[in-house]
Write an enzyme that holds these catalytic residues in place. Structure first.
Site, PDB file in Angstrom:
ATOM      1  N   ARG A  69       0.850  -1.204   0.000  1.00 36.04           N
ATOM      2  CA  ARG A  69       0.000   0.000   0.000  1.00 36.04           C
ATOM      3  C   ARG A  69       0.875   1.239   0.000  1.00 36.04           C
ATOM      4  O   ARG A  69       2.058   1.201   0.325  1.00 36.04           O
ATOM      5  CB  ARG A  69      -0.905   0.017   1.240  1.00 36.04           C
ATOM      6  CG  ARG A  69      -0.121   0.001   2.526  1.00 36.04           C
ATOM      7  CD  ARG A  69      -0.835   0.655   3.680  1.00 36.04           C
ATOM      8  NE  ARG A  69      -0.017   0.530   4.887  1.00 36.04           N
ATOM      9  CZ  ARG A  69       0.998   1.336   5.190  1.00 36.04           C
ATOM     10  NH1 ARG A  69       1.332   2.324   4.383  1.00 36.04           N
ATOM     11  NH2 ARG A  69       1.692   1.146   6.298  1.00 36.04           N
ATOM     12  N   HIS A  76      -1.165  -0.994  13.753  1.00 34.69           N
ATOM     13  CA  HIS A  76      -2.512  -1.545  13.867  1.00 34.69           C
ATOM     14  C   HIS A  76      -2.596  -2.353  15.152  1.00 34.69           C
ATOM     15  O   HIS A  76      -1.622  -3.025  15.545  1.00 34.69           O
ATOM     16  CB  HIS A  76      -2.861  -2.454  12.687  1.00 34.69           C
ATOM     17  CG  HIS A  76      -2.938  -1.741  11.377  1.00 34.69           C
ATOM     18  ND1 HIS A  76      -3.658  -0.586  11.207  1.00 34.69           N
ATOM     19  CD2 HIS A  76      -2.380  -2.021  10.173  1.00 34.69           C
ATOM     20  CE1 HIS A  76      -3.554  -0.185   9.955  1.00 34.69           C
ATOM     21  NE2 HIS A  76      -2.778  -1.041   9.300  1.00 34.69           N
ATOM     22  N   ALA A 149      -5.348   7.015   9.735  1.00 35.14           N
ATOM     23  CA  ALA A 149      -4.349   6.790   8.683  1.00 35.14           C
ATOM     24  C   ALA A 149      -5.050   6.263   7.432  1.00 35.14           C
ATOM     25  O   ALA A 149      -6.068   5.574   7.517  1.00 35.14           O
ATOM     26  CB  ALA A 149      -3.305   5.787   9.162  1.00 35.14           C
ATOM     27  N   ILE A 150      -4.494   6.609   6.270  1.00 32.28           N
ATOM     28  CA  ILE A 150      -5.050   6.155   5.001  1.00 32.28           C
ATOM     29  C   ILE A 150      -3.911   5.660   4.122  1.00 32.28           C
ATOM     30  O   ILE A 150      -2.881   6.324   3.998  1.00 32.28           O
ATOM     31  CB  ILE A 150      -5.804   7.279   4.265  1.00 32.28           C
ATOM     32  CG1 ILE A 150      -6.882   7.905   5.164  1.00 32.28           C
ATOM     33  CG2 ILE A 150      -6.432   6.749   2.980  1.00 32.28           C
ATOM     34  CD1 ILE A 150      -7.557   9.119   4.551  1.00 32.28           C
ATOM     35  N   CYS A 180       3.780   7.437  10.002  1.00 35.97           N
ATOM     36  CA  CYS A 180       3.728   8.085   8.690  1.00 35.97           C
ATOM     37  C   CYS A 180       4.883   9.063   8.482  1.00 35.97           C
ATOM     38  O   CYS A 180       4.788   9.994   7.685  1.00 35.97           O
ATOM     39  CB  CYS A 180       2.383   8.774   8.476  1.00 35.97           C
ATOM     40  SG  CYS A 180       1.008   7.603   8.462  1.00 35.97           S
TER      41      CYS A 180
END
Length: 229
Positions: A69, A76, A149-150, A180
């Site tokens: 990704r 997580h 988060a994305i 990030c």
């Protein structure tokens, strides 16, 4: 038609990736419906395609998984709602920028259901909240914390991975990475913001806002959250 699935028990990361790959392939072949999968993982770190080795502060703390990704390092774990999004972007107009912008807008609309003002920042991936009650940063700017988060991937026009909203995770677990790649700001959760919100509450809000967001136009996205191929 979009199927919605909720996993009550934490899902192992490798099993989730295998399921995403299989479902995305079936969607491409027209053999399965699109899927929104709501789940939790056991504590772990993932490295996106832009991850930097120096941002993994404590590599022995939790398992670390490389993933295709977009984005950098993320955490997580229990208390975080992970949303894996397997959508046919080809059938939805083949507009990659719009799709990524919709993902950002979906998080913001979901947070708005709890009167939380999520914001996007240039050069900073994710969704942020301003914390005026905290001491300002070294430059005098207001403190901002990341609440979601994305990171998405497109493979032959079908999306995988998605987003993660911090509902009530152990925020100390983020200490093993630079989330990030951003050192100047912190991480928060809905409960940390003083809201008695559950994963189930967030699930309801996600379903309520999905159609309204993915049916409209959205601002330009951060390209860093996307990887293709």
């Amino acid at each position: 038609m979009v199927e919605w699935r909720v996993s009550e028990a934490p899902v192992a990361y490798e099993a989730a990736v295998a399921e995403m790959e299989a479902r995305a392939a079936a969607i491409r072949e027209g053999e399965a419906d699109e899927l929104i999968w709501l789940l939790e993982h056991p504590p772990l770190y993932t490295a996106g395609t832009s991850a930097r080795a120096e941002d993994l502060v404590d590599p022995d703390r939790f398992p670390v998984f490389e993933t295709r990704r977009g984005g950098q390092y993320t955490y997580h774990g229990p208390g975080q709602r992970v949303v894996y999004v397997m959508l046919d972007v080809a059938a939805r107009g083949r507009d990659v920028r719009r799709f990524v912008a919709q993902m950002e807008a979906w998080v913001i609309a979901t947070l708005d259901r709890f009167n939380v003002s999520g914001e996007i920042r240039e050069g900073r991936v994710g969704v942020w909240v301003v914390r005026p009650e905290k001491a300002p940063g070294p430059d005098g700017a207001p403190r901002e914390d990341k609440v979601a988060a994305i990171g998405v991937r497109l493979k032959k026009w079908v999306s995988m991975h998605g987003l993660a909203i911090n509902v009530e995770p152990d925020l100390s677990h983020f200490g093993g990475i630079v989330p990030c790649g951003i050192r100047e700001h912190g991480v928060t959760s809905l409960v940390d913001l003083g809201l008695p919100v559950t994963l189930g509450d967030v699930d309801v809000a996600l379903r309520q806002t999905f159609e309204e967001v993915f049916g409209g136009q959205d601002p330009a996205p951060h390209p860093e959250i996307l990887s293709a191929g």
